[in-house]
Scaffold this motif. Structure first.
Motif, short mmCIF file in Angstrom:
data_model
loop_
_atom_site.label_atom_id
_atom_site.label_comp_id
_atom_site.label_asym_id
_atom_site.label_seq_id
_atom_site.Cartn_x
_atom_site.Cartn_y
_atom_site.Cartn_z
N GLY A 228 0.81 -1.21 0.00
CA GLY A 228 0.00 0.00 0.00
C GLY A 228 0.84 1.25 0.00
O GLY A 228 0.52 2.24 -0.70
N LEU A 229 1.94 1.25 0.76
CA LEU A 229 2.86 2.39 0.74
C LEU A 229 3.44 2.60 -0.66
O LEU A 229 3.53 3.73 -1.15
CB LEU A 229 3.99 2.17 1.74
N ALA A 230 3.86 1.51 -1.29
CA ALA A 230 4.43 1.61 -2.64
C ALA A 230 3.41 2.15 -3.63
O ALA A 230 3.72 2.99 -4.48
CB ALA A 230 4.96 0.25 -3.09
N ALA A 231 2.17 1.66 -3.53
CA ALA A 231 1.12 2.10 -4.46
C ALA A 231 0.79 3.57 -4.25
O ALA A 231 0.67 4.34 -5.22
CB ALA A 231 -0.12 1.23 -4.27
N ALA A 232 0.64 3.98 -2.99
CA ALA A 232 0.34 5.38 -2.70
C ALA A 232 1.49 6.28 -3.14
O ALA A 232 1.29 7.38 -3.66
CB ALA A 232 0.06 5.56 -1.22
N SER A 233 2.72 5.80 -2.94
CA SER A 233 3.89 6.55 -3.37
C SER A 233 3.92 6.74 -4.88
O SER A 233 4.29 7.81 -5.38
CB SER A 233 5.16 5.83 -2.91
N ALA A 234 3.54 5.70 -5.62
CA ALA A 234 3.51 5.83 -7.08
C ALA A 234 2.55 6.94 -7.51
O ALA A 234 2.85 7.73 -8.41
CB ALA A 234 3.11 4.49 -7.71
N LEU A 235 1.40 7.02 -6.84
CA LEU A 235 0.47 8.12 -7.15
C LEU A 235 1.09 9.47 -6.80
O LEU A 235 1.05 10.42 -7.58
CB LEU A 235 -0.82 7.94 -6.35
N ARG A 236 1.65 9.57 -5.60
CA ARG A 236 2.21 10.83 -5.14
C ARG A 236 3.40 11.26 -6.00
O ARG A 236 3.63 12.46 -6.20
CB ARG A 236 2.63 10.69 -3.68
N ALA A 237 4.15 10.31 -6.53
CA ALA A 237 5.33 10.65 -7.33
C ALA A 237 5.00 10.95 -8.78
O ALA A 237 5.91 11.27 -9.55
CB ALA A 237 6.35 9.51 -7.25
N GLY A 238 3.73 10.83 -9.17
CA GLY A 238 3.37 11.31 -10.50
C GLY A 238 2.63 10.36 -11.40
O GLY A 238 2.21 10.75 -12.50
N ALA A 239 2.46 9.09 -11.01
CA ALA A 239 1.70 8.16 -11.86
C ALA A 239 0.25 8.62 -11.92
O ALA A 239 -0.31 9.16 -10.96
CB ALA A 239 1.79 6.74 -11.31
N GLY A 240 -0.39 8.37 -13.04
CA GLY A 240 -1.77 8.80 -13.22
C GLY A 240 -2.80 7.76 -12.83
O GLY A 240 -3.97 8.10 -12.59
N TYR A 241 -2.38 6.49 -12.77
CA TYR A 241 -3.35 5.40 -12.52
C TYR A 241 -2.57 4.27 -11.86
O TYR A 241 -1.60 3.75 -12.43
CB TYR A 241 -3.95 4.94 -13.85
#
Length: 435
Positions: A228-241
């Motif tokens: 969950g941390l990795a997924a939330a980080s991906a969003l915060r770092a700029g991924a769109g989906y």
């Protein structure tokens, strides 16, 4: 550096001119740091000491109150010339040498490969607490960054002559160098190592949409909090989906949460830009099969923790991959690779044909083609559980945007450190999601 000096001389620049440039660079920094106060220059017998004599002469010409203390008479031709041009007195360096508010350490440079003598160690330790400018490296430091010993007189500022050395960016020596300032004295070394660039804002284009910004798939294992941390980080770092595949409650409502059944179908999605495996996913049969499926799909992958070992037999092909081992994981994955951290990271990247982020306080990012970025100084607040999972997520976001895997890894490390510096004391991994 010696080869670079030889090339420079071959093009018409004398070694004495290079020493003069080095002395000017040191004098410029010492002049600003002294702010009108007295300066004590400590000179050794080699060319590092010659740089000190040059700096002392220039500082005196500017009106500074300078004393010179020498460990021994100059032993090289260049240092002897520099000593003759210094017209002031030279006192012997010993236990009774009076201190000054600013010390210029020009005793030993990058050529030293042994610890200082006990006597000299004690003399230099007597200057502890004073402001120190080191010439190239603090005396006693192994410039290749391999030796475990630390200098008795850590520097507030180190003037790196011509190029950064391993000692400036690798622990334990980097911590003793203080702020490192690069002095371009005309030598152009043949090197591929650079320091971490400033983070780029990464503002989306006017016509951007969620899939053009990058789609990331994070596979959760038995510890879904890490995924969950990795997924939330991906969003915060700029991924769109971002899709979180597996068990657990996603930390953001914006995350797409799916049970494990849709993993294979998601791997076949043409819009998928990167897959993250390993955070919170212990080794075992399920991990091995999930890693194999991701690699077989041909999608770019970020491999963390146990997923690194699982993937090793399959790496080496054309898959864009980023590995993110910490010290223990690196030792387990590459037990036969020895040497300093930079060369170990380079060797692992060359072997796996993947980008390696060798994590730690002195993180190193290496590409299979030999490119290297040293990320010193990082942030000590990242030394807490879960921040590695956050870095994996940032790598996924940067990788999903397309382009070079090495550039993506460097951007992710830069984002990670910058976010930690903004938060500062008391940081926990979850804070990086809300910063």
């Amino acid at each position: 550096m010696r080869a670079a000096e030889a090339r420079c001389v071959g093009l018409g620049t004398s070694l004495s001119e290079l020493m003069e440039r080095a002395g000017v660079a040191v004098a410029d920094i010492a002049w600003r740091m002294a702010a009108g106060g007295p300066i004590l220059v400590l000179c050794g017998p080699g060319n590092n000491g010659g740089d000190g004599y040059v700096a002392a002469r220039i500082l005196t010409a500017r009106g500074a109150a300078v004393r010179v203390a020498a460990l021994a008479p100059p032993a090289t031709d260049l240092a002897q010339v520099a000593r003759r041009r210094w017209t002031g007195p030279v006192e012997p360096l010993g236990p009774d040498t009076a201190p000054a508010p600013l010390i210029v350490d020009a005793l030993f440079g990058m050529g030293l490969s042994r610890p200082l003598s006990d006597e000299l160690f004690d003399i230099l330790r007597g200057f502890a607490g004073l402001r120190v400018v080191a010439v190239d490296v603090p005396s006693g430091v192994d410039s290749d960054g391999v030796a475990p010993w630390l200098p008795p007189l850590p520097a507030d500022v180190t003037v790196a002559l011509g190029a950064l050395k391993f000692a400036h960016v690798l622990l334990p020596s980097a911590a003793a160098c203080g702020r490192v300032l690069l002095a371009p004295i005309g030598i152009e070394p043949d090197r591929r190592i650079r320091t971490l660039p400033k983070p780029v804002s990464g503002i989306p284009s006017a016509d951007a949409h969620k899939f053009s910004r990058g789609m990331v798939l994070v596979r959760a294992g038995a510890m879904p909090g890490a995924a969950g941390l990795a997924a939330a980080s991906a969003l915060r770092a700029g991924a769109g989906y971002v899709v979180l595949s597996g068990s657990g409650t996603p930390p953001f409502a914006a995350l797409i949460a799916e049970d494990g059944g849709g993993y294979a179908e998601r791997l076949g999605d043409k819009r998928l830009g990167a897959v993250i495996l390993g955070p919170g996913y212990p080794s075992g049969g399920d991990l091995d099969s999930d890693v194999a499926a991701a690699l077989d799909s041909g999608k770019p992958v970020v491999l963390d923790a146990s997923a690194i070992l699982s993937a090793l037999p399959r790496l080496g092909g054309g898959t864009r991959a980023i590995l993110t081992p910490h010290e223990g994981e690196f030792a387990r994955a590459f037990p036969d690779i020895e040497g300093d951290k930079i060369h170990r990271a380079m060797a692992a990247a060359a072997r796996t044909r993947a980008v390696v982020i060798y994590k730690g306080a002195d993180t190193v990012v290496a590409a299979p083609d030999g490119r290297v970025v040293a990320a010193w100084p990082g942030s000590p607040w990242l030394a807490t559980a879960g921040t590695g999972d956050v870095l994996a997520g940032a790598c996924g976001a940067m990788l999903a945007g397309g382009g070079d895997a090495f550039d993506a890894a460097v951007a992710a490390v830069g984002w990670h450190i910058a976010a930690a510096r903004r938060i500062g004391p008391g940081l926990v991994a979850d804070d990086l999601m809300w910063d």
